[in-house]
Write an enzyme that holds these catalytic residues in place. Structure first.
Site, PDB file in Angstrom:
ATOM      1  N   LEU A  35       6.649  -3.388  -5.615  1.00  0.00           N
ATOM      2  CA  LEU A  35       6.413  -2.011  -4.837  1.00  0.00           C
ATOM      3  C   LEU A  35       4.729  -1.954  -4.573  1.00  0.00           C
ATOM      4  O   LEU A  35       3.963  -2.357  -5.203  1.00  0.00           O
ATOM      5  CB  LEU A  35       6.669  -0.920  -5.767  1.00  0.00           C
ATOM      6  N   HIS A  39       5.822   1.849  -0.522  1.00  0.00           N
ATOM      7  CA  HIS A  39       6.979   2.328  -1.254  1.00  0.00           C
ATOM      8  C   HIS A  39       6.777   3.766  -2.002  1.00  0.00           C
ATOM      9  O   HIS A  39       7.529   4.428  -2.024  1.00  0.00           O
ATOM     10  CB  HIS A  39       7.385   1.123  -2.161  1.00  0.00           C
ATOM     11  N   GLN A  63      20.589 -10.180   4.188  1.00  0.00           N
ATOM     12  CA  GLN A  63      19.769  -9.915   5.298  1.00  0.00           C
ATOM     13  C   GLN A  63      18.684 -10.746   5.467  1.00  0.00           C
ATOM     14  O   GLN A  63      17.716 -10.739   6.300  1.00  0.00           O
ATOM     15  CB  GLN A  63      18.930  -8.470   5.124  1.00  0.00           C
ATOM     16  N   GLN A 150       8.865   4.206   8.407  1.00  0.00           N
ATOM     17  CA  GLN A 150       8.596   4.087   9.805  1.00  0.00           C
ATOM     18  C   GLN A 150       8.132   2.644  10.051  1.00  0.00           C
ATOM     19  O   GLN A 150       8.407   2.187  11.311  1.00  0.00           O
ATOM     20  CB  GLN A 150       7.697   5.265  10.289  1.00  0.00           C
TER      21      GLN A 150
HETATM   22  P1  AMP Z   1      11.235  -3.362   1.581  1.00  0.00           P
HETATM   23  O1  AMP Z   1      10.886  -3.239   0.044  1.00  0.00           O
HETATM   24  O2  AMP Z   1       9.987  -4.120   2.282  1.00  0.00           O
HETATM   25  O3  AMP Z   1      12.424  -3.706   2.152  1.00  0.00           O
HETATM   26  O4  AMP Z   1      10.762  -1.526   1.904  1.00  0.00           O
HETATM   27  C1  AMP Z   1      11.398  -0.723   1.506  1.00  0.00           C
HETATM   28  C2  AMP Z   1      11.231   0.360   2.183  1.00  0.00           C
HETATM   29  O5  AMP Z   1       9.749   0.817   2.192  1.00  0.00           O
HETATM   30  C3  AMP Z   1      11.793   0.592   3.643  1.00  0.00           C
HETATM   31  O6  AMP Z   1      12.316   1.815   4.176  1.00  0.00           O
HETATM   32  C4  AMP Z   1      10.469   0.311   4.240  1.00  0.00           C
HETATM   33  O7  AMP Z   1      10.245   0.869   5.763  1.00  0.00           O
HETATM   34  C5  AMP Z   1       9.494   1.084   3.528  1.00  0.00           C
HETATM   35  N1  AMP Z   1       8.184   0.544   3.576  1.00  0.00           N
HETATM   36  C6  AMP Z   1       7.495  -0.821   3.556  1.00  0.00           C
HETATM   37  N2  AMP Z   1       6.056  -0.766   3.790  1.00  0.00           N
HETATM   38  C7  AMP Z   1       6.048   0.295   4.182  1.00  0.00           C
HETATM   39  C8  AMP Z   1       4.661   0.952   4.655  1.00  0.00           C
HETATM   40  N3  AMP Z   1       3.439   0.294   4.511  1.00  0.00           N
HETATM   41  N4  AMP Z   1       4.508   2.457   4.765  1.00  0.00           N
HETATM   42  C9  AMP Z   1       5.686   3.092   4.717  1.00  0.00           C
HETATM   43  N5  AMP Z   1       7.020   2.728   4.318  1.00  0.00           N
HETATM   44  C10 AMP Z   1       6.803   1.290   4.151  1.00  0.00           C
END
Ligand code: AMP
Length: 288
Positions: A35, A39, A63, A150
């Site tokens: 995280l 996150h 995925q 986003q």
């Molecule tokens: P992940 O752990 O990379 O699968 O991401 C989990 C969630 O966090 C997804 O909805 C991503 O779009 C969101 N997320 C990842 N990086 C960012 C960021 N820099 N800003 C906002 N949300 C993010």
């Protein structure tokens, strides 16, 4: 209240049922762990809009295609747990592969068309894995709201389509992109960048800002803007462009003069790390 960590579907569903009986609204933040502030901003949004927050931490194998970074994907559950406690998360759902995809698993959810463009061209099975795991998480956890970033723009549109098409009773909330001071969008994959790649990576956001400025100042020649962006990225980094796309931010169709919000999205490889970023620009119209 002590934060819970649950590993089984039965215990997770039982917890959710109990909350629902008490009229408690559940907010879900699905993640793959490791995280960062991006996150955490999703967690803050979920906390503000629900009564109890569940963070799922699961590196979803379906995925990732063979040869992608599933094995190297960074993991640090202890640190994630600490961050979740600090943010006031109520529960971490932390299932294993044998729980999510038991022997004999056969069912997948796929959103046609939208999953085959943009990121779907170089990662043809990626979104099928995302929609399948999110559908499972929605069924297991029954969240009233689910918060996504986003940062993964195409993912949000595909998930919205799935939730609408399959009548899944959760409200999707999309939180803005969190960036480093120099503009680089936070990502667990930034860890893969070498020192020199990290230094030049903000060129991605700079190129998006350039495109935004061009459109806002009335230059609607997408082809020309795109070739300037390509020049900026290739001229200032070792990045290899996977795609730069201009799309309707709601439907992912090609933008036209009536398009209100234009999504400009890109994916660029730095060595083996593939970074994505995007920006939404309101109204391309010929009167601008
Ligand atoms: P992940 O752990 O990379 O699968 O991401 C989990 C969630 O966090 C997804 O909805 C991503 O779009 C969101 N997320 C990842 N990086 C960012 C960021 N820099 N800003 C906002 N949300 C993010």
């Amino acid at each position: 209240m002590k934060m819970k960590v649950i590993n089984t579907i039965e215990a997770m569903s039982a917890w959710s049922r109990e909350q629902k009986l008490k009229g408690i609204r559940i907010g879900l933040v699905p993640t793959m762990g490791y995280l960062h502030e991006g996150h955490l901003s999703l967690i803050k949004t979920a906390k503000a809009q629900s009564d109890k927050v569940v963070v799922s931490i699961y590196i979803n194998p379906t995925q990732f295609a063979p040869g992608e970074d599933f094995d190297q994907y960074p993991r640090d559950f202890e640190q994630d747990e600490k961050l979740c406690v600090k943010e006031g998360v109520d529960l971490i759902f932390y299932p294993g592969d044998e729980i999510m995809y038991p022997k004999g698993f056969k069912t997948y959810v796929e959103v046609n068309e939208l999953s085959r463009i943009m990121c779907g061209l170089s990662r043809p099975t990626h979104f099928k894995g995302v929609t399948t795991v999110c559908c499972k998480l929605f069924n297991i956890i029954q969240p009233d709201i689910s918060v996504f970033g986003q940062k993964d723009a195409q993912q949000t549109i595909i998930l919205r389509q799935m939730v609408n098409d399959l009548n899944i009773p959760t409200e999707l909330i999309i939180a803005p992109i969190v960036r480093e001071k120099d503009g680089l969008a936070l990502s667990s994959r930034n860890k893969y960048l070498s020192e020199s790649e990290r230094k030049v990576a903000p060129i991605l956001f700079k190129s998006l800002q350039f495109a935004e400025e061009q459109i806002q100042s009335g230059n609607l020649d997408i082809g020309k803007i795109k070739s300037e962006m390509i020049k900026m990225i290739l001229g200032n980094s070792s990045g290899k462009i996977d795609y730069i796309e201009f799309r309707n931010a709601h439907s992912l169709e090609d933008p036209n003069p009536e398009t209100n919000d234009t999504l400009i999205a890109l994916a660029v490889y730095f060595n083996k790390s593939r970074l994505i970023d995007n920006i939404i620009v309101p109204a391309i119209n010929n009167e601008a």
